[in-house]
Design an enzyme around this catalytic site. Structure first.
Site, PDB file in Angstrom:
ATOM      1  N   ASP A 152     -32.956   1.244 -10.947  1.00 23.33           N
ATOM      2  CA  ASP A 152     -33.619   1.058 -12.239  1.00 23.33           C
ATOM      3  C   ASP A 152     -33.027   1.915 -13.347  1.00 23.33           C
ATOM      4  O   ASP A 152     -33.143   1.585 -14.529  1.00 23.33           O
ATOM      5  CB  ASP A 152     -35.088   1.523 -12.138  1.00 23.33           C
ATOM      6  CG  ASP A 152     -35.946   0.548 -11.373  1.00 23.33           C
ATOM      7  OD1 ASP A 152     -35.597  -0.629 -11.324  1.00 23.33           O
ATOM      8  OD2 ASP A 152     -36.973   1.002 -10.834  1.00 23.33           O
TER       9      ASP A 152
HETATM   10  C1  GLC Z   1     -38.316   2.481  -7.231  1.00 29.31           C
HETATM   11  C2  GLC Z   1     -38.652   1.045  -7.562  1.00 29.31           C
HETATM   12  C3  GLC Z   1     -37.624   0.113  -6.939  1.00 29.31           C
HETATM   13  C4  GLC Z   1     -36.242   0.531  -7.364  1.00 29.31           C
HETATM   14  C5  GLC Z   1     -35.985   1.981  -7.011  1.00 29.31           C
HETATM   15  C6  GLC Z   1     -34.660   2.495  -7.504  1.00 29.31           C
HETATM   16  O1  GLC Z   1     -38.472   2.694  -5.862  1.00 29.31           O
HETATM   17  O2  GLC Z   1     -39.942   0.711  -7.090  1.00 29.31           O
HETATM   18  O3  GLC Z   1     -37.885  -1.214  -7.337  1.00 29.31           O
HETATM   19  O4  GLC Z   1     -35.282  -0.296  -6.773  1.00 29.31           O
HETATM   20  O5  GLC Z   1     -36.990   2.783  -7.583  1.00 29.31           O
HETATM   21  O6  GLC Z   1     -34.575   2.535  -8.882  1.00 29.31           O
END
Ligand code: GLC
Length: 813
Positions: A475
């Site tokens: 993210d």
């Molecule tokens: C959190 C989010 C997931 C994402 C991860 C890495 O765990 O819930 O969707 O892929 O962060 O950013």
């Protein structure tokens, strides 16, 4: 462990000291209501959506206040005449205190001045209500007349608005004591055309002598919760609340003869339907009814948690896979999108939920299928899918810069779940089911997953790799492609994996055209990834909008992105001559006592071509923490190439009770659930600190890693494949697993000290060829014995067999 330990049977975690380094939570829930409760009763509850129908105010992890407290006033006591069973909020030393978190309930017990008390908190099986079952005992020789005051602080509405505009929002507050039903009822007057109030309620089985709904009247002017004016006074003021901060407090008298015990119940919750409150309160306002409900809840969890069961030489692994990790899987599958770490968010994430489905399939097929159908419906006609959804507030897509997709990978997770569902059930009819797209049109489930693949395949950049948009799995790579050009190597690999899964499915169905298409796409992408994504000793993470390489040896920071290495294995794109170099990097460059870091070194300052990943404090979250979700990918990747010892090593390091996490002054968080991450080596002083427990994609992946890959009882199109990948030192391991209408009790024997390969396999004493069990579907329990070793020459691989097409094969030969 300094602050607590498991009970002997592992079914309770007993917190022995209330001042844990971070609040240690339990999640209590049914399909519509969720109660997040810390060891002192802190936390909050909500109905259906964590943001919208929030019942309680709860400030922050650092204070873990306010909570669901039971104040006790003992006028005869010389000191500490006002206390709570919770320890919070006054935090004064009690004569005894402990908290037991278990499946479906949490019990806090304490004693002070000769009064022993306990509260068991639980959530009703189906209603939007939580129940406190309270017991008080007089352990002195004198009669005691106690004043008791159950207490909560209320929001009864949208926590995000409350957080931003508390002084305005409180003007809508409206709370009264309903005399007829002897309950406080509180809500916010509607203030927007779409606003639907949630009605909070709070009642006791004791005779209510007085009550309070105004916070200020209860705590006193400039007062605090630790010694509220209301409890000091003889009687609560008995005020309703209109336009101020709300609490719900009830005052009752409990008289106890020496040695006597009395029990009572507090019932609370939040509902959209005010008329339902009297019946809800009536249903649980009795000690006997509450006890009956609690015993049914305990039975429910026993039944559900014991469906799939492993017995390995590692008791810590057994504990997490059989009990706590599985309970966590249920908790987050119901309540994805929130945790006590996520302040004011609501809804559930699309891709996280896809992964939960894969986890749930073997233990709760019905719930998994229901989730899956909703996920399919949340796909757009284009093939892309929503970023998240809320039962109350609908769906969202998170469009950032106009035209640039926010989370480019959402759709890639759907084919995995659908294929896993077919492998679990053999139900190919499901693929023909017509389900609408979220925007317009409809299609069969099969068509839905083809669109996922074709959509991501079609949205590619100048290197021929999938566009990353505002992010891929990570993210926080949110500036990599926000001009619409950046590309993700990881997503390329994830797409190859999706193509391969769909190709296997198409072959199983006899759809040669799709199988061919998927093969072509995956070959093309594999070639591109190997040509432009390889950085000499490892794979890159991405190209940003300016064509810069992210995760490269030419960067000072953020090198060796773990996911690109593990998914090179999971997708099968890595050629044999590159594999060892990449494994060396994982094992010798990224690894730590807690598992491998997400990349190294951490970023130290904001990099506008990469994103907020570089703004997080070094070592935290996506900035090179030991990110458990990514470590779980690594465990499965190891198993796919039969690195059993390395898979188990990482699995063990991830355990919340691992060797390296015994010091809770350092690790800090709950030792009984998976944490999203452990602070990485980028932070010299916080390296080893756990964070963001409960709500993490680690949960389904670790469960699948243990059951399907390490123990190796793996769903496949034609049956249950037995393909263990265990440490060489294990002599024996067992797994019980329901599969297509029968139960398999599998014993794996390892006389030769190897880690994989099935030399012999018998079902109910009859030796069979190959390592695929044909489904019996007879509702019976079947005993499977597996001896590890070199597979005999008459054992062809199940994959070769699968290529031969449909259900024409009755046994493997
Ligand atoms: C959190 C989010 C997931 C994402 C991860 C890495 O765990 O819930 O969707 O892929 O962060 O950013």
């Amino acid at each position: 462990m300094k602050y607590g330990h498991f009970s002997k049977d592992g079914r309770e975690f007993i917190v022995t000291h209330p001042n844990t380094p971070k609040p240690w939570f339990n999640y209590l829930f049914n399909d519509i209501y969720h109660c997040l409760i810390s060891q002192t009763g802190g936390g909050f509850s909500y109905l259906r959506d964590p943001k919208y129908y929030r019942l309680h105010r709860w400030d922050h992890l650092s204070s873990d206040r306010p909570g669901r407290y039971l104040y006790i006033k003992d006028a005869s006591a010389k000191k500490h005449s006002v206390w709570t069973l919770n320890w919070q909020p006054s935090r004064e030393k009690l004569d005894a205190w402990e908290c037991r978190h278990s499946f479906g309930c949490t019990t806090i017990s304490a004693s002070n001045n000769g009064i022993k008390g306990s509260i068991t908190y639980f959530v009703a099986k189906q209603a939007p209500a939580e129940i406190w079952l309270v017991s008080l005992t007089n352990a002195t020789r004198a009669k005691k007349t106690l004043q008791v005051y159950p207490f909560v602080e209320l929001i009864a509405g949208d926590v995000a608005l409350e957080t931003h505009y508390r002084n305005i929002l409180c003007l809508y507050n409206d709370a009264v004591f309903d005399k007829e039903h002897q309950a406080i009822i509180a809500f916010k007057q509607p203030f927007k055309s779409w606003h639907k109030p949630g009605y909070a309620f709070f009642a006791s089985s004791l005779k209510v002598e007085s009550y309070e709904c105004r916070r200020e009247a209860f705590v006193g002017r400039y007062g605090e919760l630790d010694n509220p004016d209301g409890v000091q006074a003889k009687k609560l003021a008995g005020s309703g609340c209109r336009g101020e901060d709300m609490v719900a407090v009830l005052q009752s008298t409990v008289t106890l003869q020496p040695g006597e015990t009395k029990q009572f119940v507090v019932v609370s919750g939040i509902t959209e339907n005010k008329n339902e409150i009297p019946s809800l309160v009536k249903r649980f306002r009795s000690v006997d009814l509450a006890k009956k409900e609690l015993s049914e809840i305990k039975a429910y969890w026993k039944r559900h948690l014991e469906q799939v069961w492993i017995e390995t030489p590692d008791p810590k692994m057994n504990l997490m896979v059989n009990l706590w990790g599985k309970y966590q899987l249920y908790a987050i599958t119901h309540w994805r999108g929130t945790s006590h770490y996520h302040g004011a968010e609501g809804g559930q994430g699309y891709r996280d939920t896809c992964q939960d489905v894969e986890g749930l399939l073997s233990s709760d097929l019905e719930a998994a299928r229901a989730k899956l159908e909703r996920l399919i419906f949340y796909q757009y006609e284009s093939g892309h899918a929503v970023s998240g959804f809320s039962e109350v507030e609908g769906t969202w897509e998170n469009q950032g810069v106009a035209g640039v997709i926010k989370k480019a990978d959402v759709a890639v997770w759907l084919p995995y779940s659908v294929v896993a569902y077919v492998k679990e059930t053999g139900d190919t009819e499901f693929l023909k089911k017509v389900i609408p797209f979220h925007d317009k049109g409809e299609a069969t489930v099969y068509e839905h997953i083809l669109r996922s693949v074709r959509y991501i395949y079609s949205a590619r950049g100048q290197h021929g790799l999938p566009l990353i948009g505002h992010a891929d799995w990570n993210d926080a790579y949110d500036h990599v492609g926000n001009k619409g050009k950046g590309e993700s190597i990881w997503l390329g690999m994830a797409l190859v994996r999706a193509c391969k899964h769909v190709k296997e499915l198409a072959e199983f169905l006899g759809d040669t055209a799709v199988a061919h298409e998927m093969q072509e796409k995956s070959d093309e992408l594999t070639a591109i990834i190997n040509e432009v994504g390889w950085d000499g000793s490892w794979y890159l993470a991405a190209f940003n909008d300016d064509g810069r390489r992210i995760g490269s040896q030419e960067n000072k920071e953020g090198k060796v992105p773990l996911n690109s290495q593990t998914w090179a294995i999971l997708s099968g794109v890595v050629p044999p001559d590159r594999l060892q170099r990449l494994l060396d990097k994982i094992d010798h460059y990224l690894d730590t006592p807690y598992g491998p870091a997400l990349f190294l070194p951490s970023y130290t300052t904001f990099n506008p071509g990469i994103g907020r990943v570089s703004s997080f404090a070094p070592g935290t979250k996506e900035n090179a923490a030991v990110f458990s979700h990514a470590c779980a990918f690594k465990v499965v990747a190891d198993c796919t190439i039969k690195r059993a010892d390395q898979a188990y090593d990482t699995f063990s390091k991830l355990l919340p009770i691992s060797e390296a996490k015994q010091d809770h002054e350092k690790y800090k968080v709950e030792p009984y659930v998976w944490a999203e991450y452990v602070v990485g080596p980028g932070s010299a002083d916080r390296f080893g600190e756990g964070s963001f427990t409960w709500n993490t994609g680690t949960t389904p992946w670790m469960y699948v890693a243990a059951t399907e890959w390490i123990l190796g009882a793996r769903r496949d199109f034609q049956g249950l494949l037995i393909d263990p990948c265990i440490p060489k030192t294990w002599k024996e391991a067992k797994i019980r697993r329901p599969f297509r209408g029968a139960i398999y009790e599998i014993t794996i024997k390892n006389p030769g000290g190897v880690s994989s390969g099935v030399a012999r396999l018998s079902v109910d004493g009859v030796e069979q060829r190959g390592n695929l069990i044909q489904p019996h579907g007879d509702g019976k329990t079947h005993r499977v014995e597996v001896v590890l070793g070199k597979a005999g020459s008459n054992h062809s691989s199940h994959r070769a067999k699968r290529r031969m097409g449909k259900k024409s094969i009755s046994t493997l030969s």
